[in-house]
Design a protein around this motif. Structure first.
Motif, PDB file in Angstrom:
ATOM      1  N   LEU A 185       0.848  -1.195   0.000  1.00 20.48           N
ATOM      2  CA  LEU A 185       0.000   0.000   0.000  1.00 20.48           C
ATOM      3  C   LEU A 185       0.877   1.236   0.000  1.00 20.48           C
ATOM      4  CD1 LEU A 185      -2.656  -0.728   2.790  1.00 20.48           C
ATOM      5  CD2 LEU A 185      -2.953  -0.930   0.337  1.00 20.48           C
ATOM      6  N   LEU A 186       0.583   2.160  -0.861  1.00 15.11           N
ATOM      7  CA  LEU A 186       1.151   3.501  -0.731  1.00 15.11           C
ATOM      8  C   LEU A 186       0.126   4.274   0.070  1.00 15.11           C
ATOM      9  CD1 LEU A 186       3.382   5.546  -1.392  1.00 15.11           C
ATOM     10  CD2 LEU A 186       2.061   6.179  -3.423  1.00 15.11           C
ATOM     11  N   ASN A 187       0.366   4.424   1.352  1.00 17.23           N
ATOM     12  CA  ASN A 187      -0.621   5.060   2.220  1.00 17.23           C
ATOM     13  C   ASN A 187      -0.775   6.538   1.875  1.00 17.23           C
ATOM     14  OD1 ASN A 187       1.027   2.898   3.927  1.00 17.23           O
ATOM     15  ND2 ASN A 187      -1.131   2.817   4.453  1.00 17.23           N
ATOM     16  N   LYS A 219      -9.987   4.879  -0.580  1.00 14.51           N
ATOM     17  CA  LYS A 219      -8.963   5.184  -1.571  1.00 14.51           C
ATOM     18  C   LYS A 219      -8.222   3.961  -2.099  1.00 14.51           C
ATOM     19  CE  LYS A 219      -5.722   6.525   2.104  1.00 14.51           C
ATOM     20  NZ  LYS A 219      -4.920   7.627   2.655  1.00 14.51           N
ATOM     21  N   TYR A 220      -8.378   2.817  -1.450  1.00 11.28           N
ATOM     22  CA  TYR A 220      -7.625   1.647  -1.887  1.00 11.28           C
ATOM     23  C   TYR A 220      -8.477   0.724  -2.756  1.00 11.28           C
ATOM     24  CZ  TYR A 220      -4.434   3.120   1.792  1.00 11.28           C
ATOM     25  OH  TYR A 220      -3.591   3.856   2.577  1.00 11.28           O
ATOM     26  N   SER A 221      -7.951   0.374  -3.900  1.00  9.09           N
ATOM     27  CA  SER A 221      -8.614  -0.605  -4.745  1.00  9.09           C
ATOM     28  C   SER A 221      -8.180  -1.996  -4.324  1.00  9.09           C
ATOM     29  CB  SER A 221      -8.237  -0.360  -6.210  1.00  9.09           C
ATOM     30  OG  SER A 221      -6.840  -0.590  -6.402  1.00  9.09           O
ATOM     31  N   ALA A 271      -2.402   8.064  -3.185  1.00 10.48           N
ATOM     32  CA  ALA A 271      -2.400   6.880  -2.309  1.00 10.48           C
ATOM     33  C   ALA A 271      -3.104   5.769  -3.058  1.00 10.48           C
ATOM     34  CB  ALA A 271      -3.121   7.181  -1.003  1.00 10.48           C
ATOM     35  N   GLY A 272      -2.791   4.546  -2.721  1.00  9.95           N
ATOM     36  CA  GLY A 272      -3.486   3.452  -3.370  1.00  9.95           C
ATOM     37  C   GLY A 272      -2.825   2.117  -3.142  1.00  9.95           C
TER      38      GLY A 272
END
Lengths: 193, 514
Positions: free
Chosen positions: A154-156, B224-226, A171-172
């Motif tokens: 994870l790129l926080n 925000k996280y896929s 982020a993602g």
């Protein structure tokens, strides 16, 4: 004099409220969602904080970032000047100088378990030349954390704080790798000079 | 001696002299002479007068008559006394029903629901006991750890569901399908404090929607996280001919939010009552449609709401916001006049409604100035993007506030007849967010699809895109997507073009991703 010293100590402690940085290395690389755009951002980071020595590089490219797309997107190489694995403990004020960012992670941003890197970047987009500073927090989630993500990094957060890309943040989930590991000879932060 | 028949006839005639009553039925209570109730009843029945209620123990009847039956009533012989049957309403709520501005904006008022759809709402639960929400036809999934589906301590899911299906019953609000006929399935994934509960992840919740036979899935949530696994699960559901809709996010910047930014999901941005892009609404290449998402009036758990609510109507204008604390409850109508900041007399504004800008002096002084000038009501228009819930001294004036954009809109409509209402609503409130925009699209999708059940989910999705009300930059843009969703235009589009579409997962947003 004593009162003044006490005041300085309290002030110093108040400033350094983040998690302590621990010696560790990180190798990260992969793609993640663009900053609002249709493509993918590409991110690599190799950094180490071992025995008080910091080294590393970051490369990043997001050509479809929505607010920079018309200028060719965000693209830079960077030299790491700060790095470390964020522990759960706050920084001990012992031996620390007021405002010393080398020993702590960004409070409430890079939290326990994340690896923080701070860097000086140099834009590689000829349409947006210049230099600036930024930081990134990333997490290795490949070691048994049940996220169901189907990815292991994870790129926080990554935030560019100055320069031609000031304000860019992303982020993602990294489709690739974020691997955090011990230094060849790890040493507790408490003993760092 | 006064002829009783004459008095009765005159009283009824007097009542009918008010223009508002002339063409409407009127309820009257008739008390029979002693021991003559039976005889009076026979008279009423033989004259085809509708008996609404028979109160045997009181020897009385409540009847409904219209103007044409007046002659029949004057012939009654067994009436002791008579009077209007006055209405009684719930004390916990205003007697008003506000029609949310969003329904007309998405043309939900122009299309009839034809049945056959089921909207699944994945959210914080559903206040099943709410008097303005349907209960029949609403099912839910078992408690997966977040709590039972038929309660909603957090209140978010109840508001979302109300936008889709609040009942048209003359109080509160109405939804896109407002007659109890839309089936819904509720999956609660948020606990009482709104935090995510991991008893089932989103893919599991969607699976529950699919198992329940849902046709549309509404997800006012995101992050925000896929997740590649999650994306695959959603793609699978999309290929099962289920339409999925999700909120674009409220971070106010250009960034993706998931699940909205997956190709298989329609990503929804928010606009306000003047069709301006909401400042909080995220932009991205996956934004597909826009819908009302600012100050959306809908259901909340019972007794949860505070502050009176204000409604402004004028031709095609329909704004809702907060009433001034201290305002009289009620409705007034008058010509709208600009009174600047209200710091000085506005001249003779007898019978008019003062439009006054926020600033420089307290709200109560603005209201008092308008009242001194003969005005009957005050609209305070905000001068910035912040919320405005004002307090004034208790007054006989009707006073409330509108947003900055709404105020500017009203400034372009001075001189027009304007109606303003302040009413108490303890079970309804405003919320803003792309969460509120999402159920507008879900509801419209169900509405349109019910008219063309032969269409596939992709066909409906493409029709919604093609018929959207274009805003912002011409054509597609990252703020509004293809535009504000339009129910009637979509129905017309399908009537003209059909709804053939590929069964593969469509590219979301502008179609260019990846």
């Amino acid at each position: 004099m004593k009162k003044a010293q006490l005041g300085l100590l309290i002030t110093s402690f108040a400033i350094m409220g983040g998690c302590a940085k621990l010696d560790a290395q990180v190798n990260a690389g992969g793609t993640l969602n663009s900053k609002g755009g249709a493509g993918k951002a590409v991110f690599t980071a190799h950094a180490a904080r071992c025995d008080g020595e910091v080294s590393g590089k970051v490369n990043y490219k997001d050509v479809t970032a929505l607010d920079w797309q018309q200028s060719g997107g965000v693209s830079f190489n960077a030299q790491v000047y700060g790095a470390g694995l964020c522990s759960e403990d706050p920084v001990s004020p012992d031996g620390a100088e007021s405002g010393d960012e080398r020993l702590f992670c960004k409070q409430d941003i890079c939290t326990e378990g994340m690896y923080q890197v701070e860097f000086n970047y140099n834009s590689t987009n000829p349409s947006l030349p210049g230099e600036g500073v930024g930081f990134a927090c990333m997490m290795d989630i490949s070691e048994g954390i049940k996220s169901g993500f189907g990815a292991n990094g994870l790129l926080n957060v990554m935030l560019l704080e100055s320069g031609p890309y000031q304000g860019y943040n992303n982020a993602g989930t990294i489709s690739g790798n974020v691997q955090v590991k011990d230094c060849p000879s790890s040493k507790n932060d408490d003993n760092a000079e | 001696m006064i002829n009783k028949k004459t008095v009765l006839a005159a009283s009824i005639a007097l009542a009918y002299s008010f223009p508002s009553l002339a063409d409407q039925s009127m309820r009257i209570v008739l008390e029979a002479n002693s021991n003559k109730a039976s005889a009076l009843k026979s008279e009423l029945l033989s004259n085809n007068i509708k008996i609404e209620k028979e109160l045997s123990s009181l020897e009385s009847f409540a009847i409904s008559i219209d103007k044409t039956q007046l002659a029949n009533v004057t012939g009654l012989t067994n009436v002791k006394t008579f009077y209007p049957d006055v209405p009684r309403k719930l004390m916990s709520e205003g007697a008003s029903q506000y029609i949310p501005y969003g329904l007309a904006m998405v043309q939900a008022d122009q299309v009839q629901y034809q049945g056959g759809q089921k909207v699944c709402v994945i959210d914080s639960g559903y206040a099943l006991e709410h008097p303005d929400l349907p209960s029949a036809g609403v099912t839910g999934s078992d408690d997966g750890g977040a709590g039972v589906w038929y309660q909603d301590p957090f209140g978010h899911g109840t508001h979302v569901a109300g936008t889709i299906a609040a009942i048209d019953n003359e109080f509160g609000t109405t939804g896109i399908v407002d007659d109890h006929s839309l089936d819904m399935h509720i999956v609660r994934v948020f606990a009482g404090n709104g935090s995510w509960a991991y008893a089932s992840d989103l893919a599991g919740a969607i699976d529950e929607c699919q198992q329940a036979g849902s046709t549309v899935i509404s997800m006012s949530l995101g992050g925000k996280y896929s997740s590649p696994i999650e994306e695959k699960a959603l793609d699978k559901v999309a290929r099962a001919n289920i339409l999925m809709v999700a909120a674009a996010g409220n971070a106010g910047e250009a960034s993706h939010s998931y699940p909205a930014s997956y190709d298989s999901v329609i990503s929804v941005a928010a606009v306000d009552s003047t069709k301006n892009h909401a400042s909080f609404s995220q932009r991205s290449s996956q934004i597909e449609l826009a819908a009302p998402g600012v100050n959306v009036f809908s259901t909340v758990p019972v007794n949860r709401a505070r502050f009176s609510k204000f409604n402004v109507t004028q031709d095609s204008v329909n704004f809702q916001y907060y009433g001034m604390d201290g305002s009289r409850l009620g409705t007034v109508t008058g010509e709208l006049v600009d009174c600047g900041l209200g710091t000085q007399s506005c001249g003779d504004v007898t019978g008019k409604i003062c439009l006054i800008e926020r600033g420089e002096i307290p709200f109560y002084k603005k209201v008092e100035q308008c009242e001194a000038d003969g005005g009957v009501g005050v609209i305070i228009r905000n001068n910035n993007q912040s919320q405005l819930i004002g307090t004034i001294n208790p007054t006989s004036m009707i006073a409330g506030s509108v947003t900055r954009n709404e105020g500017l809109n009203l400034m372009d409509n001075l001189g027009k007849e304007t109606t303003i209402t302040v009413a108490e609503f303890s079970d309804h409130d405003f919320k803003s967010g792309t969460s509120m925009a999402t159920p507008h699209v879900s509801g419209v999708a169900a509405l349109v699809w019910s008219n063309y059940p032969e269409c596939s989910a992709n066909g409906i999705r493409l029709a919604l895109r093609a018929s959207a009300d274009d805003q912002g930059s011409m054509g597609y843009d990252h703020a509004y997507g293809w535009g504000i969703v339009q129910a009637k235009a979509a129905v017309d589009y399908i009537a003209e073009n059909g709804c053939k579409a590929s069964s593969n997962v469509l590219r979301g947003g502008d179609g260019s991703a990846h």
